[in-house]
Design an enzyme around this catalytic site. Sequence first.
Site, PDB file in Angstrom:
ATOM      1  N   SER A  28     -41.236  61.814  38.712  1.00 32.33           N
ATOM      2  CA  SER A  28     -41.438  62.615  39.655  1.00 32.33           C
ATOM      3  C   SER A  28     -42.557  63.477  39.752  1.00 32.33           C
ATOM      4  O   SER A  28     -43.216  63.467  40.112  1.00 32.33           O
ATOM      5  CB  SER A  28     -40.511  63.629  38.864  1.00 32.33           C
ATOM      6  OG  SER A  28     -40.881  64.568  37.982  1.00 32.33           O
ATOM      7  N   ASN A 115     -37.851  72.302  29.743  1.00 35.19           N
ATOM      8  CA  ASN A 115     -36.631  72.886  30.873  1.00 35.19           C
ATOM      9  C   ASN A 115     -36.962  74.510  30.803  1.00 35.19           C
ATOM     10  O   ASN A 115     -37.168  74.748  32.320  1.00 35.19           O
ATOM     11  CB  ASN A 115     -35.004  72.875  30.083  1.00 35.19           C
ATOM     12  CG  ASN A 115     -34.986  71.768  29.718  1.00 35.19           C
ATOM     13  OD1 ASN A 115     -34.472  69.956  30.078  1.00 35.19           O
ATOM     14  ND2 ASN A 115     -33.749  71.412  29.130  1.00 35.19           N
ATOM     15  N   HIS A 163     -26.164  84.081  78.762  1.00 33.52           N
ATOM     16  CA  HIS A 163     -25.058  82.904  79.098  1.00 33.52           C
ATOM     17  C   HIS A 163     -26.295  81.903  80.103  1.00 33.52           C
ATOM     18  O   HIS A 163     -26.338  81.521  80.817  1.00 33.52           O
ATOM     19  CB  HIS A 163     -24.742  83.153  79.470  1.00 33.52           C
ATOM     20  CG  HIS A 163     -23.231  84.001  79.392  1.00 33.52           C
ATOM     21  ND1 HIS A 163     -22.665  83.390  78.318  1.00 33.52           N
ATOM     22  CD2 HIS A 163     -23.228  85.436  79.409  1.00 33.52           C
ATOM     23  CE1 HIS A 163     -21.361  84.729  78.239  1.00 33.52           C
ATOM     24  NE2 HIS A 163     -22.036  85.526  78.781  1.00 33.52           N
ATOM     25  N   SER A 284     -48.779  62.718  79.116  1.00 33.07           N
ATOM     26  CA  SER A 284     -47.815  61.382  79.639  1.00 33.07           C
ATOM     27  C   SER A 284     -48.557  60.142  79.251  1.00 33.07           C
ATOM     28  O   SER A 284     -49.862  60.099  79.475  1.00 33.07           O
ATOM     29  CB  SER A 284     -47.315  61.385  80.613  1.00 33.07           C
ATOM     30  OG  SER A 284     -46.425  59.736  80.253  1.00 33.07           O
ATOM     31  N   LYS A 290     -48.289  64.643  83.812  1.00 30.58           N
ATOM     32  CA  LYS A 290     -47.495  65.965  83.329  1.00 30.58           C
ATOM     33  C   LYS A 290     -48.217  66.297  81.960  1.00 30.58           C
ATOM     34  O   LYS A 290     -49.788  66.017  81.207  1.00 30.58           O
ATOM     35  CB  LYS A 290     -46.690  64.458  82.085  1.00 30.58           C
ATOM     36  CG  LYS A 290     -45.481  64.092  82.847  1.00 30.58           C
ATOM     37  CD  LYS A 290     -44.367  65.074  83.092  1.00 30.58           C
ATOM     38  CE  LYS A 290     -43.935  65.131  81.871  1.00 30.58           C
ATOM     39  NZ  LYS A 290     -43.213  64.569  81.056  1.00 30.58           N
ATOM     40  N   GLU A 297     -41.994  72.232  71.525  1.00 27.26           N
ATOM     41  CA  GLU A 297     -40.863  71.382  70.594  1.00 27.26           C
ATOM     42  C   GLU A 297     -40.721  70.672  69.422  1.00 27.26           C
ATOM     43  O   GLU A 297     -39.954  70.819  68.461  1.00 27.26           O
ATOM     44  CB  GLU A 297     -41.037  70.218  71.480  1.00 27.26           C
ATOM     45  CG  GLU A 297     -40.872  69.884  72.801  1.00 27.26           C
ATOM     46  CD  GLU A 297     -40.493  69.099  73.885  1.00 27.26           C
ATOM     47  OE1 GLU A 297     -41.456  69.405  75.344  1.00 27.26           O
ATOM     48  OE2 GLU A 297     -41.680  68.407  73.419  1.00 27.26           O
ATOM     49  N   LYS A 332     -37.665  70.280  44.292  1.00 24.87           N
ATOM     50  CA  LYS A 332     -39.344  70.677  44.062  1.00 24.87           C
ATOM     51  C   LYS A 332     -39.444  69.701  46.035  1.00 24.87           C
ATOM     52  O   LYS A 332     -40.162  70.344  46.877  1.00 24.87           O
ATOM     53  CB  LYS A 332     -39.858  69.791  43.442  1.00 24.87           C
ATOM     54  CG  LYS A 332     -39.951  70.594  42.016  1.00 24.87           C
ATOM     55  CD  LYS A 332     -40.862  69.991  40.481  1.00 24.87           C
ATOM     56  CE  LYS A 332     -39.643  69.675  39.676  1.00 24.87           C
ATOM     57  NZ  LYS A 332     -37.984  69.713  39.410  1.00 24.87           N
TER      58      LYS A 332
END
Length: 468
Positions: A28, A115, A163, A284, A290, A297, A332
């Site tokens: 790990s 532990n 809505h 773009s 664009k 996003e 982790k």
Amino acid sequence: MAGEGSKKLWGGRFAAETDKLAEAFNNSLDFDRRLWREDLDGSRAHARMLAKQGILTEEEARTILRGLDQIEEEIEAGTFPWRDEFEDVHMNVEARLTELVGEVGGKLHTARSRNDQVATDLRLWLRRALAQIVEAQQQLARVLVAEAERHLEPPVVLPGYTHLQRAQPVLLSHWFMAYYEMLARDTTRVLDALFRMDASPLGAAALAGTGFPIDRHFTAEQLGFLEPMRNSLDAVASRDFVLEALSTIAIGQLTLSRLAEELVLYSSFEFGFVTLPDAFATGSSIMPQKKNPDIPELIRAKAGRTIGDLVTLLTVVKGLPLAYNKDLQEDKEPVFDAVDTYTSSLKLMAALLPGLEWHPEVTKRAAAGGFALATDLADYLARKGMPFRRAHAVVGGLVRKLQEEGRELESLTLEELRSFSELFDEDALALLSVEGAVASRNVYGGTAPEQVRARIAEAKEELEEDAS
């Protein structure tokens, strides 16, 4: 004997070397080396406690502490010899300590186990990480309040939606403050999680405590914990503190995702409410016109990632018997990923929002369109004594007529209003403007400028108190 020649610090029991594939699977170090600072802090507290209790001599403790300080210097300088054969951060630190100070380094592990060591390290790391998250949340909160105040004079009106259909006009400042309220609750959830993880597992050892006369209250105090955990089995076996942190992060990321979604919508050509700053958008590769809202996003998409981190650990711990199981090594990576993802998203949103260019003429036109002021007319009739359901029907008929004629509410004359109900009077015409509609919502929590201004003032005081 393999145990005598093994490089593993636990290898004395074993007569054969670990299978290479199993060794790699078990390792790990690639991710848990991130706990090195917490591992050193825990080890220092443990060494001081052992000396205080007479389990180590003062000279032995000083030697160990000097070695730990040197390890910290090496790690910070990038010269520490990380070695995969020692499988995790704890074994690497212990092995290096013994190299530096001799056999006395092996005494550091007296009265503790990996532990309780890893449970302590992870709590220490997560406490620091969540404190940094709270700082990032408060910075975003300050930005939201500043933006709300900036667009209050003159007031920018935005269509409110239900809505995703135009419903009633609201102030843009009210919209910003809605996200402030959501973020404030996200912050209180993080603070709650911090409160519940404020107990030290150190001294629980493998699972049953230890026969050495240790002082767990001392180590808890040294590490800044309120108290030691009260049950040794629980101390090494439980990861609910991580689950709670992941839950708060996932919920917080959802808040950012909703805000990001609205920015994506509002910056589209179809809405045209806002233009994103160039620094937080991309172009773009094929369409030169664009301007893509990539950062919002991605923040929206990261919600799925943090939810996945939470679900991962929920699934890991759901059936684990007491006490420690190697499954918990899987705690982790999800929490590291979630903390990094959410912290970055908070900082990006705080940097992006002040650069937004809102278009008040577009938002006002949209707020007035789609018969968004119809409810105000129904409310007007209700205040005049007409039962609201009857008022709803009257205004619904009026809207139907205007739709058939291709007109908006603002075009109505008093004579036309009165043809639907004699209760309409001259003052009803004031409700046919978005400014009048917004001003009429002058109730606690409403979108009227007076109410929004008051809430902004309160929020600024709240943030000043949090900063102090």
